[in-house]
Scaffold this active site. Structure first.
Site, PDB file in Angstrom:
ATOM      1  N   ASP A 102      56.222  55.956  36.530  1.00 50.41           N
ATOM      2  CA  ASP A 102      56.896  57.117  35.966  1.00 50.41           C
ATOM      3  C   ASP A 102      57.067  58.122  37.115  1.00 50.41           C
ATOM      4  OD1 ASP A 102      58.044  58.831  34.128  1.00 50.41           O
ATOM      5  OD2 ASP A 102      56.394  58.723  32.701  1.00 50.41           O
ATOM      6  N   ASP A 103      57.799  59.180  36.868  1.00 53.86           N
ATOM      7  CA  ASP A 103      58.074  60.161  37.913  1.00 53.86           C
ATOM      8  C   ASP A 103      56.769  60.676  38.529  1.00 53.86           C
ATOM      9  OD1 ASP A 103      59.075  62.133  39.538  1.00 53.86           O
ATOM     10  OD2 ASP A 103      59.660  63.475  37.897  1.00 53.86           O
TER      11      ASP A 103
END
Length: 582
Positions: free
Chosen positions: A327-328
């Site tokens: 994920d980011d």
């Protein structure tokens, strides 16, 4: 056309759809046996010049490319950066053309002009093709359906996953992904960070909510598998997320690291089930979540930085073979644990991720680059881990781009309007919305214009009023903000009572705790009140004194048409709540 016409059609049943994820596996255009006959050691001699498009089996070519890459090229290949603004800045081109960045991500802040999105992607791919190995970019986005729709403009605003869970048809999941993917594919986007297969276990969750198919692990796995198959059929790589499951927390990993305090037995029977299903169906990509399960990994590390979760469990015990993507990394859920962004990148790579995402483009001399590049030269194990990740990325690219159904590398912006919005998709999403509508409470329905008396529509979104006026053309309107603050909520609660006193029927749209509070103010009036619930319907459960409560699960224009169509008796409502009401 009356909604009844679209909703009485037989559901498009695709018995094969949930088994089609394996179609991602591509037959190599040249057999290994052919190459072996040319090169007895089954290697490409160093004097033979090669690039991404050379005619060799994918495994052999991927291994040969990474063997010839510099440390900078290897590391850059496993990074994915987003950009701010309507167009990519010069810095991103320096990463792509100058360093060989492997992937880019299209975020929601630069997608209102989809023609410009197509032009930007084409330009970035041309920059990647200018390098010596001509390795194309993975171009990703988050187009889950429902309220997570990063590519905006004229793309479909769909009913979303909880609506799919309410209908219960795998074909709805398949076609939702198919039409969503056809639209973004026309822009040159080749990877979608969907489907989320997080269970809707914690009903107070605002970060997952209607992004979930529901709370039943088997059903979520089935619908997630169908969604992935539809995406692949359209030519876009799906990504199951957020491993190992974001559903049992009301915390947002953008803000802090969620801690999910469950034991392994519960975890195995619940969170893991959808992922196990998708792994068996050869899902090509999985996104690791910034989620801590301290009773399972005692270090307390987020799964995205945990070697146990990604290497031991996902790769080892579950036998997963595809890409692992973080994920980011700009989210607090990982950086607060790691202590710095540079450390977080290092830990993510060591844990087993193949692609590491930053929503912003890093500066050329940023520590996440310089520190980890230096570590590659000092630590051979770390370098081999990056080389292995780069191989996985390039092999996946070869399988995809040489598979015959890839998104265009250089999308034609002038033809975007021919594909977006998808005309077939528009009809389907209305049908799907009709199948999802659920009666939480059914009173005097149908409510026709001639027997409703004077009608007051109360809500915030233009599409709500637009759909309502079609059925009740003489209605009045009471408007409040979509996300009212506490003062506005109190003021609107007082004033809606005064306004509603002059009407026979109030139809109010509820999307949140505060809009439910405004609706609650109507109870003492004794009027006929009909609640149209969008987003998570839990907010409407306390309004059981209302005459009728219908759940639609999204603010899609298709959902508003379906809600008012149901209220007006245009079709039979058959949706079911995809989780247990509490």
């Amino acid at each position: 056309m009356k909604l009844i016409l679209c909703c009485v059609r037989s559901v498009r049943v695709l018995l094969f759809s949930v088994f089609c994820v394996s179609a991602f596996l591509i037959v190599s255009p040249v057999s290994a046996q052919d190459v072996a006959s040319r090169h007895k050691e089954n290697t490409i001699p160093p004097e033979v010049q090669i690039d991404f498009w050379s005619d060799y089996p994918n495994e052999l070519l991927a291994r040969s490319l990474v063997d010839r890459m510099t440390d900078e090229e290897l590391y850059a290949q496993i990074l994915m950066f987003g950009w701010a603004g309507a167009e990519p800045e010069k810095l991103l081109y320096q990463w792509v053309g100058g360093r060989g960045l492997g992937s880019v991500k299209v975020f929601g802040w630069n997608t209102d002009d989809i023609n410009l999105v197509a032009k930007s992607i084409s330009s970035l791919q041309k920059s990647a093709a200018s390098r010596r190995f001509k390795i194309p970019l993975f171009v990703a986005t988050d187009q889950e359906g429902g309220w997570i729709r990063h590519v905006k403009g004229e793309t479909a605003n769909t009913p979303g996953n909880m609506a799919i869970g309410a209908s219960g048809y795998p074909a709805d999941a398949w076609y939702s992904a198919y039409y969503i993917s056809r639209e973004i594919k026309a822009l040159g986007i080749n990877m979608n960070f969907a489907p989320p297969v997080d269970l809707f276990t914690n009903h107070d969750s605002t970060i997952i909510g209607t992004r979930s198919f529901g709370e039943n692990p088997q059903k979520v796995g089935l619908l997630g598998g169908a969604f992935a198959a539809g995406s692949i059929a359209a030519g876009v790589i799906p990504t199951a997320k957020h491993f190992p499951g974001h559903g049992d927390t009301d915390s947002d990993s953008h803000i802090k690291l969620p801690v999910i305090d469950v034991d392994f037995e519960t975890f195995k029977k619940r969170e893991l089930v959808p992922f196990i299903y998708l792994i068996k169906e050869n899902i090509p990509a999985v996104m690791s979540g910034h989620l801590s399960f301290p009773k399972i990994d005692s270090s307390g590390a987020p799964a995205s930085l945990s070697k146990y979760f990604l290497t031991d469990l996902l790769r080892g015990e579950l036998g997963y073979k595809g890409l692992i993507i973080t994920d980011d990394m700009m989210m607090n859920g990982d950086t607060l644990y790691a202590g710095s962004l540079s450390n977080a990148f290092r830990m993510a790579i060591e844990a087993g991720n193949d692609i590491v995402i930053s929503s912003t483009t890093a500066r050329l001399n940023e520590a996440l680059w310089t520190n980890n590049l230096s570590l590659m030269q000092q630590d051979e194990l770390f370098r081999e881990r990056i080389k292995d990740a780069a191989y996985n990325v390039i092999k996946a690219k070869l399988d995809y781009f040489k598979g015959g159904n890839a998104a265009p590398l250089y999308p034609d912006a002038s033809s975007v309007s021919h594909h977006i919005p998808d005309k077939e998709g528009q009809l389907f999403f209305l049908e799907q919305a009709c199948r999802s509508i659920t009666f939480f409470k059914q009173g005097e329905v149908p409510l026709l214009s001639e027997n409703a008396g004077s009608v007051l529509l109360a809500g915030s979104l233009p599409k709500f009023f637009e759909a309502g006026r079609k059925r009740y053309p003489d209605c009045a309107e009471f408007r409040f903000s979509y996300e009212p603050g506490p003062n506005e909520t109190a003021w609107m609660s007082e004033n809606i009572v005064k306004t509603a006193a002059g009407y026979d029927t109030v139809i109010i749209c509820v999307s949140s705790e505060r809009s439910a509070a405004i609706a609650q103010a109507l109870k003492p009036l004794g009027k006929k009140v009909i609640v149209l619930s969008i987003m998570t319907p839990s907010y409407s459960f306390a309004l059981d004194w209302a005459d009728s409560i219908l759940a639609g699960y999204s603010y899609s224009p298709y959902t508003f048409e379906a809600l008012f169509g149901a209220l007006n008796g245009e079709y039979t409502v058959r949706g079911t709540l995809p989780y247990t009401a509490q």
